[in-house]
Design a protein around this motif. Sequence first.
Motif: not given
Length: 490
Positions: A25, A27, A210, A235-236, A239
């Motif tokens: 995956y 982004c 995501c 962000h990650h 997630e």
Amino acid sequence: MKIYNTMSKSKEEFKPIEEGKVRMYVCGPTVYNVIHIGNARPMIVFDTVRRYFEYKGYDVNYVQNFTDVDDKIIKRAIEEGIDSHEISQRYIKECQADMQALNVKEATSHPLATQEIDGMIEMISDLIDKGYAYNADGTVYYRTRKFEGYGKLSKKNIDDLEAGHRSIQVAGEESKEDPLDFVLWKPKKEGEPAWQSPWGEGRPGWHIECSVMSKKYLGDEIDIHAGGEDLIFPHHENEIAQSEAANGKTFAKYWMHNGFLNIDNKKMSKSLGNFFTVKDIAQKYDLQVLRFFMLSAHYRSPLNFSADLMEAAKNGLDRILTALEQLKKNLEISKDRENQRNLQAGAQSDTIKNGAQEESMTGQETEALEELRRLGEKFEKAMDDDFNTADGIAAVFEMIKLANIHAAQGSTSVFLQEVWNQITTFCEILGIETERKEEVLSQEIEELIELRQQARKEKNFAKADEIRNQLLDMGIELKDTREGVQWKRI
Ligand code: AMP
Ligand code: ZN
């Protein structure tokens, strides 16, 4: 095959979750404008990672999303007085055209956030049920402290983060239980796109999309999650908190992050205004050059963009394409010659019934091919070591040198064909198109050339000269020949 994993901060041997398969995956961009060449870096490097896995025989399920609901998209829509959907659709199309010109393979799936709202509502509800999220007057927050491993990717300590957050009070976030909590769902504001949800009309936060799209298209556990290094935090990290709390499983085995594309050692970004769009570069170069430039550095190193380095990339790519062009010509000549010889032999003797007889390679050719195979191994060794495309390209240059020395018009066609197959295989992994493309001029330049032709016809030489000078300033030199006007870049 070794991959540098941001999670362990070390190179690890790649072991897929499922034998022979890679679930990956990446982004994708927020589509509120045309992409700049910094955004193109992850697209190019992770496309190359994918290509290398495929070369190694893996079946790669490659997902790259488009973030098509976001404050910046809404702002742009308001500025233009149109619907935000129109803005995102426009820039998705532009982005896809740029990616195609950069020879980025189409993703297995490229989901849009706005098409996945149901899944987001489901995951948010699940997080609320499990105690990881709470609704505060229509805004749903993630209870960051509840997730034990928070900070494990970015190596941030939760108490340091808390201290940092306390000093910044954000208006409208008073309803948070803890300053560290982040938004999963926000209530509708007038004029904004919104969807029905158990918490009222609203729209999702960025991070949840995501987690949801990755789960839907790849499953609860994936092999590789990738993006630019600016995405590591928050962000990650967010997630991971969402996905692992919801699914109860390790989200991604390997976290890959590309370094920044810089200008004067500063990150290229829209907000700093120090950017070139992919389309800007396309005015001056075939975008293959941009791709080649990006791959000439290791993906984790910062890369400074400069006119000199682009010129060097152009010359390097040119060297490869010129050698391949010559190789192809030699191969055709050699095949023709062989056909001729076979025809003659066939006419003279009835014993040759099955047409073509291949010439066998000379001893020198066999040796050269052996050397070429060694260079192929060198390429693989570089790529097996965390996708070192810079060393991979160096091996391709050595192959080109070998071809220039050994692959001549008089070589046997078997040898030439082998050399061609080998070199083009490695070019394909890098995503370099081996056929040279006709260079196209921008519409503006085409029109200026046309105007100058018109002025010359009308004997308005002052105007014709003026346009010629204008084109010179734009880096285009014209030459009037008997076949018509010709141009070249200067
Ligand atoms: P954005 O649209 O800002 O979310 O960015 C899309 C992707 O481009 C993300 O993976 C970012 O990390 C990446 N990116 C943005 N700017 C740069 C840059 N200057 N260099 C490398 N990657 C970048
Ligand atoms: Zn993402």
